[in-house]
Motif scaffolding. Structure first.
Motif, PDB file in Angstrom:
ATOM      1  N   ARG A  77      -1.477   6.779 -13.660  1.00  0.00           N
ATOM      2  CA  ARG A  77      -0.357   5.889 -13.341  1.00  0.00           C
ATOM      3  C   ARG A  77       0.645   6.513 -12.363  1.00  0.00           C
ATOM      4  O   ARG A  77       1.827   6.188 -12.378  1.00  0.00           O
ATOM      5  CB  ARG A  77       0.350   5.443 -14.634  1.00  0.00           C
ATOM      6  N   ARG A  78       0.150   7.398 -11.492  1.00  0.00           N
ATOM      7  CA  ARG A  78       1.031   7.934 -10.466  1.00  0.00           C
ATOM      8  C   ARG A  78       1.363   6.825  -9.463  1.00  0.00           C
ATOM      9  O   ARG A  78       2.451   6.799  -8.897  1.00  0.00           O
ATOM     10  CB  ARG A  78       0.338   9.110  -9.768  1.00  0.00           C
TER      11      ARG A  78
ATOM     12  N   ALA B 288       0.805  -1.231   0.000  1.00  0.00           N
ATOM     13  CA  ALA B 288       0.000   0.000   0.000  1.00  0.00           C
ATOM     14  C   ALA B 288       0.834   1.276   0.000  1.00  0.00           C
ATOM     15  O   ALA B 288       0.383   2.316   0.458  1.00  0.00           O
ATOM     16  CB  ALA B 288      -1.003   0.017   1.149  1.00  0.00           C
ATOM     17  N   ILE B 289       2.052   1.194  -0.519  1.00  0.00           N
ATOM     18  CA  ILE B 289       2.842   2.410  -0.721  1.00  0.00           C
ATOM     19  C   ILE B 289       2.123   3.311  -1.729  1.00  0.00           C
ATOM     20  O   ILE B 289       2.264   4.530  -1.710  1.00  0.00           O
ATOM     21  CB  ILE B 289       4.279   2.034  -1.181  1.00  0.00           C
TER      22      ILE B 289
ATOM     23  N   ALA C 277      -3.942  -0.364  -4.887  1.00  0.00           N
ATOM     24  CA  ALA C 277      -3.753  -1.804  -4.674  1.00  0.00           C
ATOM     25  C   ALA C 277      -5.099  -2.498  -4.506  1.00  0.00           C
ATOM     26  O   ALA C 277      -5.269  -3.651  -4.906  1.00  0.00           O
ATOM     27  CB  ALA C 277      -2.866  -2.050  -3.462  1.00  0.00           C
ATOM     28  N   TYR C 278      -6.058  -1.803  -3.899  1.00  0.00           N
ATOM     29  CA  TYR C 278      -7.362  -2.436  -3.708  1.00  0.00           C
ATOM     30  C   TYR C 278      -8.140  -2.527  -5.024  1.00  0.00           C
ATOM     31  O   TYR C 278      -8.834  -3.511  -5.278  1.00  0.00           O
ATOM     32  CB  TYR C 278      -8.194  -1.686  -2.663  1.00  0.00           C
TER      33      TYR C 278
ATOM     34  N   LYS D  32      -0.878   4.067  -1.728  1.00  0.00           N
ATOM     35  CA  LYS D  32      -2.013   4.743  -1.079  1.00  0.00           C
ATOM     36  C   LYS D  32      -1.995   6.254  -1.301  1.00  0.00           C
ATOM     37  O   LYS D  32      -2.960   6.830  -1.795  1.00  0.00           O
ATOM     38  CB  LYS D  32      -1.953   4.402   0.410  1.00  0.00           C
ATOM     39  N   ASP D  33      -0.896   6.886  -0.929  1.00  0.00           N
ATOM     40  CA  ASP D  33      -0.845   8.346  -1.001  1.00  0.00           C
ATOM     41  C   ASP D  33      -0.386   8.869  -2.356  1.00  0.00           C
ATOM     42  O   ASP D  33      -0.116  10.049  -2.512  1.00  0.00           O
ATOM     43  CB  ASP D  33       0.048   8.893   0.116  1.00  0.00           C
ATOM     44  N   ALA D  34      -0.273   7.951  -3.335  1.00  0.00           N
ATOM     45  CA  ALA D  34       0.058   8.386  -4.688  1.00  0.00           C
ATOM     46  C   ALA D  34      -1.212   8.775  -5.427  1.00  0.00           C
ATOM     47  O   ALA D  34      -1.175   9.543  -6.380  1.00  0.00           O
ATOM     48  CB  ALA D  34       0.782   7.277  -5.445  1.00  0.00           C
TER      49      ALA D  34
ATOM     50  N   LEU E  59      -8.052   3.061  -3.218  1.00  0.00           N
ATOM     51  CA  LEU E  59      -6.639   2.754  -3.003  1.00  0.00           C
ATOM     52  C   LEU E  59      -6.170   1.868  -4.172  1.00  0.00           C
ATOM     53  O   LEU E  59      -6.774   0.819  -4.422  1.00  0.00           O
ATOM     54  CB  LEU E  59      -6.507   2.016  -1.660  1.00  0.00           C
TER      55      LEU E  59
ATOM     56  N   PHE F 194       5.323   5.248  -8.059  1.00  0.00           N
ATOM     57  CA  PHE F 194       5.856   5.090  -6.710  1.00  0.00           C
ATOM     58  C   PHE F 194       5.981   3.628  -6.285  1.00  0.00           C
ATOM     59  O   PHE F 194       6.602   3.326  -5.275  1.00  0.00           O
ATOM     60  CB  PHE F 194       4.980   5.856  -5.706  1.00  0.00           C
TER      61      PHE F 194
ATOM     62  N   MET G  38       1.850   3.699 -10.164  1.00  0.00           N
ATOM     63  CA  MET G  38       2.900   2.878 -10.773  1.00  0.00           C
ATOM     64  C   MET G  38       4.262   3.538 -10.572  1.00  0.00           C
ATOM     65  O   MET G  38       5.261   2.868 -10.350  1.00  0.00           O
ATOM     66  CB  MET G  38       2.611   2.702 -12.263  1.00  0.00           C
TER      67      MET G  38
ATOM     68  N   VAL H 160     -11.115   3.368   0.946  1.00  0.00           N
ATOM     69  CA  VAL H 160     -10.244   2.262   0.526  1.00  0.00           C
ATOM     70  C   VAL H 160     -10.508   1.817  -0.912  1.00  0.00           C
ATOM     71  O   VAL H 160      -9.612   1.362  -1.605  1.00  0.00           O
ATOM     72  CB  VAL H 160     -10.382   1.066   1.488  1.00  0.00           C
TER      73      VAL H 160
ATOM     74  N   TYR I 170      -7.743   8.636  -3.657  1.00  0.00           N
ATOM     75  CA  TYR I 170      -7.694   8.098  -2.298  1.00  0.00           C
ATOM     76  C   TYR I 170      -7.379   9.207  -1.302  1.00  0.00           C
ATOM     77  O   TYR I 170      -8.026   9.314  -0.251  1.00  0.00           O
ATOM     78  CB  TYR I 170      -6.664   6.959  -2.174  1.00  0.00           C
TER      79      TYR I 170
ATOM     80  N   GLU J   2      -6.816  -5.361  -6.576  1.00  0.00           N
ATOM     81  CA  GLU J   2      -7.095  -6.540  -5.762  1.00  0.00           C
ATOM     82  C   GLU J   2      -8.419  -7.201  -6.198  1.00  0.00           C
ATOM     83  O   GLU J   2      -8.550  -8.417  -6.146  1.00  0.00           O
ATOM     84  CB  GLU J   2      -7.150  -6.119  -4.289  1.00  0.00           C
TER      85      GLU J   2
END
Lengths: 241, 432
Positions: free
Chosen positions: B107-108, B38-39, B58-59, B41-43, B56, B112, B110, B53, B47, B62
């Motif tokens: 793709r921000r 979840a790095i 990754a979610y 997350k703040d990209a 997010l 990070f 991606m 969530v 979110y 997911e």
């Protein structure tokens, strides 16, 4: 105790290494036989030359500067864990052969002190990172996106590291590398035997339990997200395509 | 009863099969590797603005990963519970629709990600699955179909379109003060085929600039915008881009120049060759690359006419995903006295929140404006009074943000600013 050691530290080792090697080979075979995306997925800025891309891939994989910029603490935990794990792996090579130069340089006592310090630091760093990850994964948005796989892996790692630390901190000054080496080389020679210093002491239980977690960890490794150890090289290479 | 269950199971498996049909090495690796750290997350601006969530990155991925695990991953099929393997059922598809069509494809995340996982690429599979389930976004689908219809029936539209161009041509003659200035169409052997957007605003300034630069050019009958790409259907997207790509081949041009538009440039420069499976016999460039070269080569004259503080917003599809960072900045610096860059900028630029076709989805309007929070902070921090950006969707979004947050800024296309900074006989005479 003999039976426990037989299962976890003899047959478990053979089985887990076989599963690990075959599993990783199967993963890589699966990836390499799946056709590539026809669409280039790279992002900018990207190096112009193949060499430049190769080095950028190494940098993105092993240093991950972008990840540091966005979440320094997570980056620090991940770096500490991975470097400590690499250090611990190198230290475990003493199971196969004593390091060249170092013992003659430091003397036998000096070598033991060096191993105690480096092993302790690596063990504590890994434990710290694992605890940080457990804490992180059980709170807030991280908890929502986590699946049982994440917890299983952390539990297995926790078992491996806590029992490794236990052997380092409790038995570190009693049982030295040479004793474990005798056992490990006997495995490699397919003539498994346990030195009496191991079986006659409570360290047998610690070793057995350390190995139990190691076996389970290695068996599950190729079937988990831990395949990022190999796959990250490929996916980071695609980044600058 | 048994029959109904079987039918349902078959339907679910068919939908899940979309993942298998779309499977590539990269997709497989993205699905296998993610550690859910979840790095990312703040990209993601969405979110960060909502703290929800479901946005997010990754979610979002997911959701597809869980179907993949249940149906296609050997371990996942053996113990689906370990990965929370799921069916593409109604609940999942509802969630997938929101997370997928909301994604602007910037793709921000991606950028990070330590494994460079391309969430947009995973979501392109999600869109294919939604389309297969009859749940693709209707508006985007209709706009895509309309564009394809126009391409297939050009004889119906040709004269009307060319008449429209004639009106713009008159304006160009007035501005330049040159009655021979023209907007060439269907010009065989021109050097450049310029592909604009629907509407005069992207044709007029380009025509003025091309005229002043004495460029050999011709205007495409088709617009660059590609709703097939936003909708998530690569076949439609390819057909839409084919319209002007075929035109370029027919006219024998050396270069296809895409107007100030983000996704159209990425489609033309990065995707189209892969979709079509053949190399273009011409270059694809962004119009700002051309204008930057005109200024640097002295082919057009500009003055530092813009006094107000001005900033530049990198559209994600042109910057991070298209590789053009410096030319637009150089242009803006050449025509203004007080250029202030945003922080962060270039490859780390925040998405404004208007990409990926979301501006055409009415039901997401409120959410879209909310998701622009980071961009609002960035614009405020520069103190700029003009925000220049070469993407229509970015400009629409930032105009919305300006209105909601009373930023008091002018959102401008760079070509317009260039024309304002050029000495032009016709316009300057009219001013006096």
């Amino acid at each position: 105790m003999e039976t426990y050691l037989q299962i976890t530290s003899v047959w478990g080792v053979y089985l887990s290494i076989a599963v690990f090697v075959a599993g990783m080979a199967w993963r890589i075979w699966e990836w390499s036989t799946t056709p590539r995306s026809p669409i280039p997925l790279g992002m900018f800025p990207k190096p112009r030359t193949g060499t430049g891309r190769f080095f950028k891939m190494l940098k993105d994989t092993f240093i991950a500067p972008q990840s540091f910029r966005i979440e320094p603490w997570m980056w620090l935990a991940a770096m500490a864990f991975h470097i400590a794990a690499l250090g611990a792996f190198v230290g475990h090579l003493r199971l196969i052969h004593e390091f060249p130069f170092l013992p003659s340089l430091l003397g036998e006592a000096g070598m033991n002190t060096f191993a105690a310090w480096s092993g302790s630091i690596a063990g504590v760093l890994m434990l710290g990172a694992i605890l940080f990850w457990i804490a992180r994964r059980t709170t807030g948005p991280y908890k929502t996106i986590s699946v049982p796989e994440d917890y299983l892996l952390l539990a297995l790692l926790f078992g491996v590291v806590i029992m490794g630390d236990h052997m380092r901190f409790v038995y570190g000054s009693i049982v030295h590398a040479a004793t474990y080496r005798e056992w490990f080389l006997s495995l490699l020679a397919f003539k498994p035997a346990f030195p009496v210093e191991l079986t006659s002491s409570n360290v047998a239980f610690s070793l057995g339990t350390h190995m139990l977690f190691v076996d389970l960890f290695l068996i599950y490794f190729p079937f988990s997200k831990l395949v990022h150890t190999v796959g990250a090289l490929a996916s980071n290479y695609v980044r600058s395509e | 009863m048994a029959d109904a269950t079987t039918t349902e199971a078959t339907e679910l498996a068919t939908l899940a099969g979309v993942i298998d049909k779309k499977m590539t090495r990269q997709l497989k690796q993205y699905l296998d590797l993610c550690a859910r750290c979840a790095i990312c997350k703040d990209a993601c601006h969405q979110y960060v603005a909502t703290q929800d969530v479901k946005y997010l990155p990754a979610y979002r991925a997911e959701l597809i990963r869980r179907i993949y695990k249940k149906y296609f991953d050997k371990t996942g099929r053996f113990v689906p519970a370990l990965y929370e393997g799921r069916d593409p059922d109604e609940n999942l598809l509802d969630e997938l629709y929101e997370t997928t069509y909301a994604c602007t494809g910037c793709r921000r995340c991606m950028y990070f990600c330590p494994f460079s996982i391309d969430t947009q690429f995973i979501l392109s599979v999600a869109k294919a699955m939604l389309i297969a389930a009859g749940r693709g976004n209707e508006m985007l689908g209709q706009l895509a179909d309309a564009a394809i219809f126009k391409g297939d029936n050009m004889e119906m539209f040709h004269d009307v379109i060319v008449d429209g161009f004639k009106d713009v041509e008159k304006e160009v003659q007035e501005i330049t003060g040159d009655p021979t200035a023209e907007i060439p169409v269907d010009k065989q052997g021109a050097d450049i085929l310029y592909v604009a957007l629907a509407g005069a605003h992207s044709i007029r300034p380009a025509a003025v600039i091309f005229h002043e630069a004495k460029e050999s050019w011709t205007l495409s009958l088709f617009e660059a915008a590609n709703y097939g790409f936003f909708f998530g259907d690569p076949v439609k997207a390819r057909k839409i881009a084919d319209r002007f790509m075929d035109e370029a081949v027919r006219l024998g041009v050396k270069e296809v120049v895409i107007t100030e538009c983000g996704h159209a440039y990425r489609v033309a420069e990065i995707f189209h060759e892969a979709w079509a499976g053949k190399k273009h016999p011409f270059k694809v460039t962004h119009v700002l690359e051309k204008i930057d070269a005109y200024i640097k080569d002295g082919r057009i004259k500009v003055s530092k006419a813009i006094e107000l503080p001005i900033t530049y917003h990198d559209p994600c599809q042109i910057g991070r995903n298209g590789g053009i960072f410096e030319q637009p900045r150089d242009i803006v610096k050449a025509i203004s006295k007080d250029f202030r860059d945003m922080t962060p900028n270039r490859q780390e630029q925040w998405c404004c929140g208007g990409g990926g076709g979301i501006v055409a989805i009415d039901e997401m309007n409120e959410f879209r404006l909310k998701s622009g929070m980071k961009k609002v902070e960035q614009i405020r921090a520069t103190g700029a009074k003009i925000v220049a950006s070469p993407c229509e969707n970015c400009r629409l979004q930032m105009e919305g943000l300006d209105e909601v947050h009373q930023l008091g800024v002018r959102i401008a296309a760079i070509m317009d600013l260039v024309v304002e900074s050029m000495p032009l006989k016709g316009r300057d005479a009219a001013k006096v």
